[in-house]
Design a protein around this motif. Structure first.
Motif, PDB file in Angstrom:
ATOM      1  N   CYS A 107      47.263  34.175  50.365  1.00 45.05           N
ATOM      2  CA  CYS A 107      46.332  35.247  50.687  1.00 45.05           C
ATOM      3  C   CYS A 107      45.133  34.657  51.421  1.00 45.05           C
ATOM      4  O   CYS A 107      44.975  33.438  51.505  1.00 45.05           O
ATOM      5  N   ASN A 108      44.305  35.533  51.960  1.00 45.83           N
ATOM      6  CA  ASN A 108      43.086  35.062  52.586  1.00 45.83           C
ATOM      7  C   ASN A 108      41.925  35.944  52.176  1.00 45.83           C
ATOM      8  O   ASN A 108      42.110  36.972  51.533  1.00 45.83           O
ATOM      9  N   LEU A 109      40.754  35.529  52.522  1.00 45.68           N
ATOM     10  CA  LEU A 109      39.540  36.250  52.142  1.00 45.68           C
ATOM     11  C   LEU A 109      38.796  36.731  53.384  1.00 45.68           C
ATOM     12  O   LEU A 109      37.567  36.685  53.445  1.00 45.68           O
ATOM     13  N   ILE A 110      39.571  37.201  54.364  1.00 42.65           N
ATOM     14  CA  ILE A 110      38.971  37.786  55.562  1.00 42.65           C
ATOM     15  C   ILE A 110      38.608  39.227  55.224  1.00 42.65           C
ATOM     16  O   ILE A 110      39.475  40.089  55.072  1.00 42.65           O
ATOM     17  N   ARG A 111      37.335  39.452  55.087  1.00 40.07           N
ATOM     18  CA  ARG A 111      36.828  40.716  54.564  1.00 40.07           C
ATOM     19  C   ARG A 111      37.373  41.932  55.310  1.00 40.07           C
ATOM     20  O   ARG A 111      37.753  42.928  54.691  1.00 40.07           O
ATOM     21  N   LEU A 112      37.441  41.865  56.622  1.00 39.94           N
ATOM     22  CA  LEU A 112      37.829  43.021  57.423  1.00 39.94           C
ATOM     23  C   LEU A 112      39.298  43.403  57.234  1.00 39.94           C
ATOM     24  O   LEU A 112      39.702  44.500  57.628  1.00 39.94           O
ATOM     25  N   GLN A 113      40.081  42.513  56.647  1.00 43.42           N
ATOM     26  CA  GLN A 113      41.494  42.812  56.450  1.00 43.42           C
ATOM     27  C   GLN A 113      41.744  43.651  55.196  1.00 43.42           C
ATOM     28  O   GLN A 113      42.855  44.122  54.982  1.00 43.42           O
ATOM     29  N   TYR A 114      40.728  43.825  54.382  1.00 39.78           N
ATOM     30  CA  TYR A 114      40.887  44.582  53.141  1.00 39.78           C
ATOM     31  C   TYR A 114      40.509  46.041  53.379  1.00 39.78           C
ATOM     32  O   TYR A 114      39.459  46.341  53.945  1.00 39.78           O
ATOM     33  N   ASP A 115      41.380  46.945  52.926  1.00 36.34           N
ATOM     34  CA  ASP A 115      41.214  48.365  53.207  1.00 36.34           C
ATOM     35  C   ASP A 115      40.485  49.126  52.102  1.00 36.34           C
ATOM     36  O   ASP A 115      39.832  50.130  52.383  1.00 36.34           O
ATOM     37  N   TYR A 116      40.667  48.701  50.878  1.00 40.16           N
ATOM     38  CA  TYR A 116      40.126  49.456  49.755  1.00 40.16           C
ATOM     39  C   TYR A 116      39.159  48.584  48.970  1.00 40.16           C
ATOM     40  O   TYR A 116      39.449  47.413  48.699  1.00 40.16           O
ATOM     41  N   TRP A 117      38.026  49.176  48.590  1.00 38.51           N
ATOM     42  CA  TRP A 117      36.969  48.442  47.907  1.00 38.51           C
ATOM     43  C   TRP A 117      36.484  49.209  46.685  1.00 38.51           C
ATOM     44  O   TRP A 117      36.426  50.448  46.695  1.00 38.51           O
ATOM     45  N   GLY A 118      36.122  48.461  45.663  1.00 33.12           N
ATOM     46  CA  GLY A 118      35.469  49.063  44.520  1.00 33.12           C
ATOM     47  C   GLY A 118      33.982  49.211  44.774  1.00 33.12           C
ATOM     48  O   GLY A 118      33.465  48.818  45.828  1.00 33.12           O
ATOM     49  N   GLN A 119      33.280  49.744  43.777  1.00 34.13           N
ATOM     50  CA  GLN A 119      31.846  50.019  43.937  1.00 34.13           C
ATOM     51  C   GLN A 119      30.988  48.802  43.589  1.00 34.13           C
ATOM     52  O   GLN A 119      29.793  48.785  43.894  1.00 34.13           O
ATOM     53  N   GLY A 120      31.583  47.825  42.960  1.00 36.52           N
ATOM     54  CA  GLY A 120      30.859  46.593  42.631  1.00 36.52           C
ATOM     55  C   GLY A 120      30.326  46.595  41.211  1.00 36.52           C
ATOM     56  O   GLY A 120      30.067  47.650  40.619  1.00 36.52           O
ATOM     57  N   THR A 121      30.162  45.395  40.667  1.00 35.96           N
ATOM     58  CA  THR A 121      29.565  45.218  39.351  1.00 35.96           C
ATOM     59  C   THR A 121      28.592  44.047  39.427  1.00 35.96           C
ATOM     60  O   THR A 121      28.910  43.009  40.012  1.00 35.96           O
ATOM     61  N   GLN A 122      27.417  44.219  38.843  1.00 31.73           N
ATOM     62  CA  GLN A 122      26.360  43.214  38.943  1.00 31.73           C
ATOM     63  C   GLN A 122      26.577  42.099  37.938  1.00 31.73           C
ATOM     64  O   GLN A 122      26.794  42.345  36.749  1.00 31.73           O
ATOM     65  N   VAL A 123      26.497  40.883  38.414  1.00 32.58           N
ATOM     66  CA  VAL A 123      26.521  39.695  37.558  1.00 32.58           C
ATOM     67  C   VAL A 123      25.202  38.955  37.771  1.00 32.58           C
ATOM     68  O   VAL A 123      24.869  38.596  38.899  1.00 32.58           O
ATOM     69  N   THR A 124      24.486  38.735  36.684  1.00 31.44           N
ATOM     70  CA  THR A 124      23.223  38.011  36.746  1.00 31.44           C
ATOM     71  C   THR A 124      23.280  36.831  35.802  1.00 31.44           C
ATOM     72  O   THR A 124      23.548  37.000  34.609  1.00 31.44           O
ATOM     73  N   VAL A 125      23.072  35.648  36.339  1.00 32.81           N
ATOM     74  CA  VAL A 125      23.093  34.424  35.548  1.00 32.81           C
ATOM     75  C   VAL A 125      21.657  33.892  35.497  1.00 32.81           C
ATOM     76  O   VAL A 125      21.113  33.429  36.496  1.00 32.81           O
ATOM     77  N   SER A 126      21.077  33.972  34.316  1.00 34.59           N
ATOM     78  CA  SER A 126      19.678  33.596  34.173  1.00 34.59           C
ATOM     79  C   SER A 126      19.366  33.289  32.718  1.00 34.59           C
ATOM     80  O   SER A 126      19.953  33.875  31.811  1.00 34.59           O
ATOM     81  N   SER A 127      18.436  32.368  32.524  1.00 32.41           N
ATOM     82  CA  SER A 127      17.994  32.063  31.167  1.00 32.41           C
ATOM     83  C   SER A 127      16.760  32.881  30.823  1.00 32.41           C
ATOM     84  O   SER A 127      16.232  32.772  29.708  1.00 32.41           O
TER      85      SER A 127
END
Length: 127
Positions: A107-127
């Protein structure tokens, strides 16, 4: 209606772990290449990991290699991203994406080749 829904994000301390989920509805993930991407504030969206539909092979970028693992549960029609040893620089909104393909090869990670996307989920790494 084809839909991807991410979950599992949150606030975690450096060195901690999270498992993101990407649940698909309206289509079967078996025939789709799945990618995980992330976008930090002020930065371009970048690929993190992907899984081929033809043979289940995976690819992860160097910055997360050895820490992040992509997997798929066909029975649940869900893809996961296990994230261990998290660092502050992993802070971003994480998106899953899909493209219909059973082509052989990695597989590859060429963004434009992907047709369907989720809405996203926030990940925050902090102390």
């Amino acid at each position: 209606q084809l839909q991807l829904v991410e979950s599992g994000g949150g606030l975690v301390q450096p060195g901690g772990s999270l498992r993101l989920s990407c649940a698909a509805s309206g289509f079967t993930l078996d025939y789709y290449v799945i990618g995980w991407f992330r976008q930090a504030p002020g930065k371009e969206r970048e690929g993190v990991s992907c899984m081929s539909s033809s043979d289940g092979s995976t690819y992860v970028v160097d910055s997360v290699k050895g820490r992040f693992t992509i997997s798929r549960d066909n029975a649940k029609n869900t893809v996961y991203l296990q994230m261990n040893s998290l660092k502050p620089e992993d802070t971003a909104v994480y998106y899953c994406a899909a493209v219909h393909s059973q082509a052989p090869g990695p597989c590859n990670l060429i963004r434009l080749q992907y047709d369907y996307w989720g809405q996203g989920t926030q990940v925050t790494v902090s102390s």
